[in-house]
Each structure stands twice: as C-alpha cells, then as structure tokens.
Design a protein around this motif. Structure first.
Motif: not given
Length: 333
Positions: A63-89
């Motif tokens: 849905l491309n909601l990134y610009d609507k997310l609060n800092p907590r959620n953006i930070t968490a998603i970035k952490a998930c992508a880095k830890i899990a090695g998810n390059q698709a986000l």
C-alpha cells in the motif's frame, strides 16, 4: 509469559487475536485501499504490539504507507529488514533512520517486550527476535530485558525450537545475574525446563529426577552455591556453538582462595595483588585440583567468619592449611 494481558489491546491486536493473522491482513489491506487515513491511524496506535506490525509489513509495503507511519513503526520495519536480510522492502531512504538513531534503542525494547510472547510466529520472526535481543545486549549493554530473554529461551525450548543463538546472546551480557534468572526454572514442574536449567547452569549437584520438595531443595542448593561463589565467577565464553556441554561461567579458585573480588567479564582482579598475596598464590598452585577446591572453600568461609583467624591461617605452610581445612570441612567441596 503473556504481556498482552497486562496492557490495553490496540484495534489491530484485537483483530489478530480474535480472528487470526490472515484475517487481520485482509481487513487491513482492504481498509488501506479505501480509507488510507483510517488504516494509518490504526497502525500508528500507541498500544500496538510488534507482532501485529510485523505480520502487516507486506501490506504496508504493497500500500506504500511508509510516509504515513510514525517513527516507531518506520524504525522497527527498517530493523526487521536489516536483521532478516529482507531486500524486497521499499522503505524510502528519507524514511530510514540512521544507524545511530535515538529511536532504535527504545524501539528494539518495544519489539522484544511486546513480541516475545508470539515467538514461533515464523522463522523470520524468530530471527528478528534474536537480532533485537542481540543488539540490545551487545550494542546497548541493556540488561533490563534479560528476564524476557530467559523466559523466551525456555518457551522456545518447550516447543522444540532452536535456542543456541539466543543462549549465546544471553550470556554475552556477561553478568552472573543471568544465572539467578535461569535458576528459577529449577523449580519448574515441567521436566524440559529443569533439564535445560541444569544444562545451562552446569551445576553437577543438581539432581536430574528431582520432584516435589526436591525441586525446591535443588533450587536452594544452587542459590547457596551461587551466593558463595558469586564474587569469584568469571565468563569463559563457552557456548553451544563450541561444545554440547558448555560452562559459560566458572569459579576463579585463585580469587576465591585470596578472597579477592574480580571483574566478572574477565579474570582480572579488581585490585593489584600484594607481594604476600602473590606468595600465597604461588603456594596454592602447588596443590592438586581437589585440594584447591577444598582450600578455596575453607579460605572463603573463614574469611567471612573470622578475619583474624583467616589471616593467621594464611601464614601456614600448604600441608598445614590442607589439614586444617579437611578437619573443618570434612573434605567437603
């Protein structure tokens, strides 16, 4: 461990727990397509738990909601992508907090605190939990979440899931406090818990088949041993990655014999040794392994009970010290 019962549930958490993950994903996606502002409100609720955010990451991305997310959620998603090695986000660079962001530390704590109870959600989720715990301990030297990590290890073990990385992470905190937390599971009615606790504590005196009152007795026996040796424990660095029977913490008999506290993260004494202490230690090293255990136990006991008698005993030759210790302790170790 059920943190959801201790806090108010968010709207999305309520849907996930009542109707399941797949229904949550469907409801959120439909809402995001037709009422993006409402979907944003729900995902940014302060009481949202990390598991609900995690399972909705694909929908947020679609849905491309990134610009609507609060800092907590953006930070968490970035952490998930880095830890899990998810390059698709497709998190935009301007939405990605820097590596030293002040948000990362509290967000990782939120992820672990609200997410530990859902461990086992999927392999990637467990990997994220391990990564969050590791960063908190290794990067931020945070010990406030050690009870959660210990509980997580035992919950995962009951499910038959891998615990080696999480155990390694726990002991990297390099504090004997972890032993106190693990020891609590010696009283568990679940045999899997007591078996794992014995293994992690590496305490030979704990009985394998203890039940009922014996469970409490072995717990008290271990706490007694831990109290006696706490000031002399040092971190060995051993883990399940290296051996099937690791001993992460061991007693520094030299320090116990001299009754001289030491830094738990290594084997360095807190204060330099005097010439007399060095002489006593040289004498101590001439004893056999069992005699060293006996001498260090007696020395520590006498030092705590009567410092004058201890000072006098330390002046004796090695054989006299051994005979006095044997007479007092009866060969106890």
């Amino acid at each position: 461990m059920n943190t959801t019962s201790l806090r108010k549930l968010s709207s999305l958490d309520q849907i996930r727990l009542d109707q399941g993950t797949e229904q949550l994903k469907r409801i959120f996606y439909r809402l995001g397509e037709t009422q993006k502002q409402q979907a944003t409100f729900y995902i940014n609720e302060g009481t949202l738990s990390f598991p609900s955010l995690f399972v909705l990451i694909p929908e947020i991305d679609a849905l491309n909601l990134y610009d609507k997310l609060n800092p907590r959620n953006i930070t968490a998603i970035k952490a998930c992508a880095k830890i899990a090695g998810n390059q698709a986000l497709h998190v935009p660079a301007e939405q990605s907090p820097s590596e030293n962001s002040d948000m990362l530390y509290p967000v990782l704590k939120w992820m672990l605190k609200t997410g530990a109870a859902e461990d086992g959600l999927c392999n990637e989720y467990d990997k994220v939990m391990d990564g969050a715990a590791s960063i908190l301990i290794k990067t931020y030297q945070d010990q406030t979440n050690l009870p959660i990590i210990v509980d997580l290890i035992f919950i995962r073990n009951r499910k038959g899931h891998l615990i080696h990385d999480l155990v390694w992470c726990l002991f990297q905190a390099r504090t004997p406090y972890t032993l106190n937390l693990i020891a609590g599971y010696l009283r568990s009615a679940d045999p899997q818990d007591t078996k794992l606790a014995r293994k992690l504590l590496h305490f030979a005196s704990v009985q394998e088949n203890a039940k009922g009152a014996a469970l409490h007795n072995q717990y008290e026996a271990y706490l007694s041993w831990l109290k006696e040796n706490y000031a002399f424990l040092y971190f060995t660095g051993e883990s399940f990655q290296c051996t099937s029977d690791p001993e992460p913490w061991s007693v520094d008999l030299d320090a116990k014999y001299l009754c001289k506290g030491r830094a738990p993260a290594d084997r360095n004494p807190l204060n330099p040794l005097t010439e007399f202490e060095q002489s006593c230690l040289h004498q101590f090293h001439e004893a056999g392994d069992e005699e060293k255990k006996l001498l260090s136990k007696y020395s520590n006991k006498m030092h705590n009970e009567n410092i004058e008698s201890w000072n006098k005993w330390m002046q004796y030759d090695l054989n006299t010290k051994i005979q006095i210790a044997k007479g007092s302790l009866g060969g106890a170790r």
